[in-house]
Design an enzyme around this catalytic site. Structure first.
Site, PDB file in Angstrom:
ATOM      1  N   MET A 150      74.668 -12.084 -23.891  1.00 30.59           N
ATOM      2  CA  MET A 150      75.491 -13.142 -23.275  1.00 30.59           C
ATOM      3  C   MET A 150      75.163 -13.217 -21.786  1.00 30.59           C
ATOM      4  O   MET A 150      75.300 -14.264 -21.158  1.00 30.59           O
ATOM      5  CB  MET A 150      76.978 -12.880 -23.496  1.00 30.59           C
ATOM      6  CG  MET A 150      77.482 -11.594 -22.872  1.00 30.59           C
ATOM      7  SD  MET A 150      79.230 -11.386 -23.170  1.00 30.59           S
ATOM      8  CE  MET A 150      79.510  -9.761 -22.457  1.00 30.59           C
ATOM      9  N   CYS A 183      70.740  -9.357 -15.744  1.00 28.61           N
ATOM     10  CA  CYS A 183      70.839 -10.811 -15.942  1.00 28.61           C
ATOM     11  C   CYS A 183      69.486 -11.486 -15.738  1.00 28.61           C
ATOM     12  O   CYS A 183      69.083 -12.331 -16.540  1.00 28.61           O
ATOM     13  CB  CYS A 183      71.858 -11.418 -14.977  1.00 28.61           C
ATOM     14  SG  CYS A 183      73.550 -10.993 -15.376  1.00 28.61           S
TER      15      CYS A 183
END
Ligand SMILES: NC(=O)c1ccc[n+]([C@@H]2O[C@H](COP(=O)([O-])OP(=O)(O)OC[C@H]3O[C@@H](n4cnc5c(N)ncnc54)[C@H](OP(=O)(O)O)[C@@H]3O)[C@@H](O)[C@H]2O)c1
Length: 415
Positions: free
Chosen positions: A268, A281
């Site tokens: 996610m 990320c």
């Protein structure tokens, strides 16, 4: 105002009913309104605005109407790529003559109720070969066992095979000729090439290729941008991103021959960023971009590419442990530049580490949504492009973070 360079007109003149136009028109009580054709004349409202927003008295019928023009432009832009898809057509209503004409095409994978439909499921029996990376622990370990139980011929890439890791020993203890552990560090080209050769030589007919590659191996870390060294950024990207790219490039010749599948385990956090997780990320956003590019390129070659974006399963895998967090924190503090250490202070740093420790004891303990997502991507005739195995909190957060203006989503979740 002008739309797409056209002279702007009062949108009220699109109202079919002059009475309705009369009620809606912003100029209905203005002197300009009084000078022009009234609804009573049966011609509808004729108010128009120049580019400067000044009302004009030019009659409506002499100006091109914007809506059909915009629709024509959209048709031209959309119909070419979409017309290559088979299936039913969408009809476009032509206001001028009241007829309908085909506008766009829709894919056959949608039934009459608009539900996504699937053709027959791919049968793994017959030893379709699949390689999964990072099988020493976590999702990879469970996947290797699950795919084996489904009938696949599984090559389980393990970082620590040559060190006799417990995960490897457990997989080997199954003593199945359809489950082979192989030494595989995705950062080492020699080990990746050796893995290709192992798989190729194990296939009955290498010209028929191998069915699936699951790029699962990954590492994670944490820490504010100012706490994170360049080495850490590179180290995380080396495994998560460049490891995925290296593996994919090396195995694609075999996958292409089978018109098989590439499944990349992103996160996610490959869709929405988070404070104190920038190295992770960055690497996962990269995996997402790589997967999209690959999917576009492989489409005509019959290879399907899917991304699995797990939510929080930290407690169920070995991505973090309290010891690992402490080790990372100690090294991070020691390596901090003096100015950063002084400006943030030890208290702030310790609070952040404590927060991370709490996060690491959170998450879903049941990894089956991830395992099922990968299995679907490998076996469905029409796999999804993206899978979101995550609980409702993270799913909603991801939708809001990716669809709402930053000012709103930042306020809700970050600040
Ligand atoms: N757990 C979650 O909440 C979560 C959420 C979203 C995404 N993910 C992703 O899911 C994937 C699997 O992670 P996991 O949660 O199952 O954690 P995990 O238990 O730590 O599994 C990761 C595996 O990758 C292996 N690995 C590390 N570096 C490698 C390298 N250079 N070459 C080959 N293998 C390597 C690890 O080996 P060692 O154990 O020997 O280090 C481990 O077996 C990762 O890509 C991760 O980013 C996890």
């Amino acid at each position: 105002m002008s739309v797409l360079g056209m002279p702007a007109s009062c949108t009220r003149d699109l109202a079919p009913d002059p009475q309705e136009c009369d009620q809606l028109c912003p100029l209905q009580d203005s002197p300009v309104r009084m000078q022009q054709g009234s609804p009573a004349s049966g011609q509808g409202c004729t108010h128009h605005f120049s580019d400067a927003g000044v009302p004009s008295t030019e009659p409506a019928r002499r100006r091109p109407t914007i809506l059909p023009l915009v629709a024509t432009m959209l048709t031209a832009r959309l119909s070419r790529p979409l017309s290559q898809l088979p299936g039913r057509t969408l009809n476009f209503y032509e206001r001028e003559n009241g007829t309908r004409r085909p506008l766009l095409c829709s894919p056959t994978s949608f039934d009459s109720a608009g539900q996504r439909t699937y053709a027959d499921v791919v049968n793994p029996a017959g030893s379709k070969a699949v390689l999964v990376t990072g099988c020493d622990s976590g999702f990879g370990f469970s996947l290797a066992k699950h795919l084996h139980s489904k009938g696949f011929l599984v090559f389980a890439g393990c970082l620590m095979k040559d060190k006799g890791d417990v995960g490897v020993k457990e997989l080997d203890s199954l003593k199945s000729d359809r489950l082979r552990t192989i030494q595989l560090n995705v950062c080492k080209s020699q080990e990746v090439e050796a893995a290709v050769e192992t798989v190729r030589s194990s296939l009955g007919d290498p010209e028929k290729g191998m069915w699936g590659l699951v790029n699962n191996a990954g590492i994670s870390t944490f820490g504010e941008v100012e706490f994170t060294s360049m080495e850490t950024y590179k180290e995380v990207a080396e495994v998560n991103l460049w490891g995925t790219v290296r593996m994919t490039k090396s195995f694609l010749p075999l996958i292409r021959r089978a018109k098989g599948r590439v499944i990349n385990i992103s996160s996610m956090l490959g869709r929405m960023a988070n404070p104190a997780r920038s190295p992770y990320c960055i690497s996962k956003f990269g995996v997402e971009a790589f997967s999209d590019c690959l999917r576009y390129e492989m489409h005509s070659l019959g290879v399907k590419v899917s991304v699995v974006e797990p939510g929080n399963f930290i407690v169920a895998t070995s991505l973090y442990s309290p010891e690992r967090i402490q080790a990372i924190a100690n090294k991070m503090w020691d390596d901090l530049p003096e100015v950063v250490r002084k400006d943030y202070g030890r208290k702030y740093f310790d609070e952040k580490i404590a927060k991370m420790e709490t996060y690491c004891s959170s998450g879903s303990t049941d990894t089956s949504p991830v395992i099922n997502a990968v299995t679907h991507a490998l076996t469905a005739a029409t796999p999804y492009t993206r899978y979101h195995p995550m609980d409702y909190y993270w799913w909603l957060r991801m939708q809001i973070m990716t669809h709402f203006p930053g000012a709103i989503s930042d306020k809700i979740y970050i600040h």
